[in-house]
Design an enzyme around this catalytic site. Structure first.
Site, PDB file in Angstrom:
ATOM      1  N   SER A 108      47.201  44.177 -26.734  1.00 32.13           N
ATOM      2  CA  SER A 108      47.076  45.252 -26.308  1.00 32.13           C
ATOM      3  C   SER A 108      47.141  45.184 -24.688  1.00 32.13           C
ATOM      4  O   SER A 108      47.119  44.257 -24.061  1.00 32.13           O
ATOM      5  CB  SER A 108      45.658  45.621 -26.332  1.00 32.13           C
ATOM      6  OG  SER A 108      45.231  46.791 -25.852  1.00 32.13           O
ATOM      7  N   GLY A 116      49.821  47.666 -23.254  1.00 30.01           N
ATOM      8  CA  GLY A 116      50.991  48.509 -22.988  1.00 30.01           C
ATOM      9  C   GLY A 116      52.029  47.553 -22.208  1.00 30.01           C
ATOM     10  O   GLY A 116      51.957  46.392 -22.289  1.00 30.01           O
ATOM     11  N   LYS A 140      42.590  44.162 -33.772  1.00 33.33           N
ATOM     12  CA  LYS A 140      43.368  45.364 -32.908  1.00 33.33           C
ATOM     13  C   LYS A 140      43.294  46.670 -33.527  1.00 33.33           C
ATOM     14  O   LYS A 140      43.185  47.717 -32.557  1.00 33.33           O
ATOM     15  CB  LYS A 140      44.781  44.712 -32.950  1.00 33.33           C
ATOM     16  CG  LYS A 140      45.800  45.759 -32.178  1.00 33.33           C
ATOM     17  CD  LYS A 140      45.455  45.859 -30.682  1.00 33.33           C
ATOM     18  CE  LYS A 140      46.238  46.710 -29.858  1.00 33.33           C
ATOM     19  NZ  LYS A 140      47.060  47.664 -30.130  1.00 33.33           N
ATOM     20  N   HIS A 147      40.233  48.089 -32.123  1.00 37.87           N
ATOM     21  CA  HIS A 147      40.404  48.340 -30.627  1.00 37.87           C
ATOM     22  C   HIS A 147      40.868  49.732 -30.654  1.00 37.87           C
ATOM     23  O   HIS A 147      40.691  50.560 -29.590  1.00 37.87           O
ATOM     24  CB  HIS A 147      41.186  47.247 -30.470  1.00 37.87           C
ATOM     25  CG  HIS A 147      41.666  47.513 -28.791  1.00 37.87           C
ATOM     26  ND1 HIS A 147      42.948  48.538 -28.617  1.00 37.87           N
ATOM     27  CD2 HIS A 147      41.313  47.333 -27.358  1.00 37.87           C
ATOM     28  CE1 HIS A 147      43.164  48.706 -27.176  1.00 37.87           C
ATOM     29  NE2 HIS A 147      42.161  47.926 -26.477  1.00 37.87           N
ATOM     30  N   ASN A 148      41.988  49.970 -31.148  1.00 40.09           N
ATOM     31  CA  ASN A 148      42.745  51.203 -31.305  1.00 40.09           C
ATOM     32  C   ASN A 148      41.921  52.394 -31.647  1.00 40.09           C
ATOM     33  O   ASN A 148      41.926  53.247 -31.033  1.00 40.09           O
ATOM     34  CB  ASN A 148      43.913  51.296 -31.854  1.00 40.09           C
ATOM     35  CG  ASN A 148      44.917  50.487 -31.014  1.00 40.09           C
ATOM     36  OD1 ASN A 148      44.780  49.658 -30.245  1.00 40.09           O
ATOM     37  ND2 ASN A 148      46.427  50.845 -31.483  1.00 40.09           N
ATOM     38  N   GLU A 190      39.647  52.946 -28.780  1.00 40.05           N
ATOM     39  CA  GLU A 190      40.570  53.582 -27.833  1.00 40.05           C
ATOM     40  C   GLU A 190      40.657  55.180 -27.939  1.00 40.05           C
ATOM     41  O   GLU A 190      40.492  55.984 -27.074  1.00 40.05           O
ATOM     42  CB  GLU A 190      41.911  52.932 -27.843  1.00 40.05           C
ATOM     43  CG  GLU A 190      42.974  53.619 -26.906  1.00 40.05           C
ATOM     44  CD  GLU A 190      44.343  52.861 -27.310  1.00 40.05           C
ATOM     45  OE1 GLU A 190      44.337  51.720 -27.000  1.00 40.05           O
ATOM     46  OE2 GLU A 190      45.126  53.546 -27.666  1.00 40.05           O
TER      47      GLU A 190
HETATM   48  C1  6PG Z   1      47.346  49.201 -27.004  1.00 42.46           C
HETATM   49  C2  6PG Z   1      47.545  50.510 -27.398  1.00 42.46           C
HETATM   50  C3  6PG Z   1      48.821  50.596 -28.188  1.00 42.46           C
HETATM   51  C4  6PG Z   1      49.093  51.934 -29.046  1.00 42.46           C
HETATM   52  C5  6PG Z   1      48.913  53.055 -28.060  1.00 42.46           C
HETATM   53  C6  6PG Z   1      49.522  54.444 -29.040  1.00 42.46           C
HETATM   54  O1  6PG Z   1      46.253  48.499 -27.021  1.00 42.46           O
HETATM   55  O2  6PG Z   1      47.910  48.618 -26.041  1.00 42.46           O
HETATM   56  O3  6PG Z   1      46.357  50.793 -28.246  1.00 42.46           O
HETATM   57  O4  6PG Z   1      48.948  49.378 -28.949  1.00 42.46           O
HETATM   58  O5  6PG Z   1      50.306  51.704 -29.674  1.00 42.46           O
HETATM   59  O6  6PG Z   1      47.769  53.483 -27.598  1.00 42.46           O
HETATM   60  O7  6PG Z   1      48.544  54.582 -29.839  1.00 42.46           O
HETATM   61  P1  6PG Z   1      48.693  56.155 -30.517  1.00 42.46           P
HETATM   62  O8  6PG Z   1      50.068  56.452 -30.276  1.00 42.46           O
HETATM   63  O9  6PG Z   1      48.250  55.954 -31.883  1.00 42.46           O
HETATM   64  O10 6PG Z   1      47.895  57.074 -29.671  1.00 42.46           O
END
Ligand code: 6PG
Length: 478
Positions: A128, A130, A183, A186-187, A190
């Site tokens: 995670s 980006g 993970k 985590h998302n 998020e």
């Molecule tokens: C991370 C993010 C990443 C995820 C984007 C997009 O931890 O770096 O979670 O892995 O792909 O945030 O997620 P969505 O397109 O589903 O919003």
């Protein structure tokens, strides 16, 4: 071969991860389906470290020292299987394949099992943070065998983000799919964080009557306190941004339809299977899908609701403080739910996940990084079998102190016609957990009425059924 690690799939995440390894002194073999990207990487960033470019799969595998460590950074799903099919026949016993994509943990379990039978370690790894994280230090969530982690761990520790106390944000989460499961959650968290922030913004805009610039300021202030987090920080940036073409606040020119690639949805699907109430995450997923139903929204636009009447300046300031309380309380709830899901997944798959370590590796590098996560780590470190984050004394006290304002914010939202599915779901969860008696008693009685599904009693052991269609006497059924 001389390369300690190889990366195949050189789109932005793979490229930055390869550069991160190289910048940390590792010799990195790089490979991509189209060789132009491999050449471009070495041309542009070759000076950052030692890269070994490989044009073919055979060359790539030959470039790696044994046991080989090969990171695949391709789109989750079929492309991942295709790359595994391509490389696995070229590998030998003891080699390690690391999948750094956002794979579904069930796929990871399947792949791990297949490759294990061929003597190859498969390490599904959540990464995670980006593009920036991949380059400067992500939060890394590896699954797979403990044996593979023994050799991978030190390398991951070098490239991972460092928490404020200097600890690398990586740990062996657990075997097979544990890393990708964590993970995934985590998302999900998020998504919930983002939804709660969006609701706070909406309330400050519609009820407090603040401009995006004023809200940016408010978020900046919040970011110096207990809400200190990456997502609050970037929210202030986004809200302060002006669209160059129209000179309007940027947030006002973006189409109000939020998309998703699937990890949040998976979190909820799996939570349903595990029977874990992650209502905050579910509402966040649904809020995104609702936003995308343009014709439905268009057809509903004329439905009646209260007229817009923002508060006066004095009340607005007080209300903004209350929104901070509501946001913080709701955030505690969504993390409570997310950690419950990790605990349940860990139990169901026998992964032995340590919740304190998960909180610890989310303190830096990842999208949900926040000061708050150190508090969660502390709570689980103090009591490994904490039944719920809400049973931690400090969180319980904080949410208790916030609850009056939280309720007022939600009632104001209802009066002003502002949707707050995240705040409301979080409060409902809190009140349901607190309740001495839940109306579930009535639900169970109804089930017994129409389907003879039986019930247990509060005063006696056993299961019972009332003869609803007959003389309504009670029979024991066990
Ligand atoms: C991370 C993010 C990443 C995820 C984007 C997009 O931890 O770096 O979670 O892995 O792909 O945030 O997620 P969505 O397109 O589903 O919003």
């Amino acid at each position: 071969g001389t390369a300690q690690i190889g990366v195949t799939g050189l789109a932005v995440m793979g490229r930055n991860l390869a550069r991160n390894f190289a910048r940390n002194g590792f010799t990195v073999a790089v490979h991509n389906r189209t060789a132009a990207k491999t050449r471009a990487l070495v041309e542009e960033f070759g000076s950052e470290g030692t890269f070994v470019p490989a044009e073919s799969a055979e060359e790539f595998v030959a470039a790696l020292e044994r046991p080989r460590r090969l990171v695949i950074m391709v789109k989750a799903g079929d492309p991942t299987d295709a790359v595994i099919q391509e490389f696995a026949p070229l590998l030998e016993e003891g080699d390690v394949i690391i999948d750094g994509g956002n794979a579904h943990f069930a796929d990871t379990r399947r792949r791990e099992k297949e490759l294990r039978e061929r003597g190859i370690h498969f390490v599904g790894t959540g990464i995670s943070g980006g593009e920036e994280g991949a380059l400067h230090g992500p939060s890394i969530m590896p699954g797979g065998s403990a044996e593979s982690y023994a050799s991978l761990g030190p390398m991951f520790e070098k490239i991972a983000a460092k928490a404020p106390d200097g600890t690398p944000c990586v740990t062996h989460v657990g075997p097979d799919g544990a890393g990708h499961f964590v993970k995934m959650v985590h998302n999900g968290i998020e998504y919930a964080d983002m939804q709660l922030i969006a609701e706070a913004y909406h309330l400050l805009r519609a009820v407090a009557g603040y401009s995006p610039a004023q809200i940016a300021e408010t978020f900046r202030t919040w970011n110096t306190g207990r809400l200190d987090s990456y997502l609050i920080e970037i929210t202030a940036e986004v809200l302060a941004h002006t669209d160059a073409a129209t000179a309007k606040p940027f947030v006002d020119v973006v189409a109000d339809q939020a998309e998703q690639k699937g990890t949040g949805r998976w979190t909820v699907q799996i939570a349903l299977d595990l029977g874990v109430p992650v209502s905050g995450i579910a509402e966040a997923v649904f809020a995104r899908s609702l936003s995308g139903h343009a014709p439905l929204r268009e057809a509903s636009r004329s439905l009646p609701g209260p007229a817009a009447r923002p508060l006066g300046e004095d009340d607005a300031g007080r209300f903004a403080d209350q929104v901070e309380q509501a946001l913080y309380a709701s955030k505690i709830v969504s993390y409570t739910q997310g950690f419950h899901q990790i605990q349940a997944g860990g139990d169901a798959y026998d992964w032995g996940i340590d919740l304190g370590s998960v909180a610890a590796i989310w303190r830096a590098g990842c999208i949900i990084r926040a000061a708050f996560l150190d508090r969660i780590r502390e709570a689980y470190d103090a009591q490994h079998d904490l039944p719920s984050l809400l049973s931690d004394k400090q969180f319980a006290e904080e949410i208790g102190a916030a609850q009056d304002d939280w309720r007022e914010v939600i009632s104001a939202a209802a009066r002003h016609g502002v949707p707050t599915p995240g705040f409301s779901a979080a409060l409902a969860y809190y009140d349901a957990l607190r309740a001495e008696r839940l109306p579930a008693a009535l639900t169970q009685a109804q089930r017994d009425f129409f389907g003879a599904h039986t019930y247990r009693r509060t005063d006696r052991e056993g299961s019972f059924h009332t003869l609803w269609g007959g003389d309504r006497s009670e029979v024991r059924t066990d």
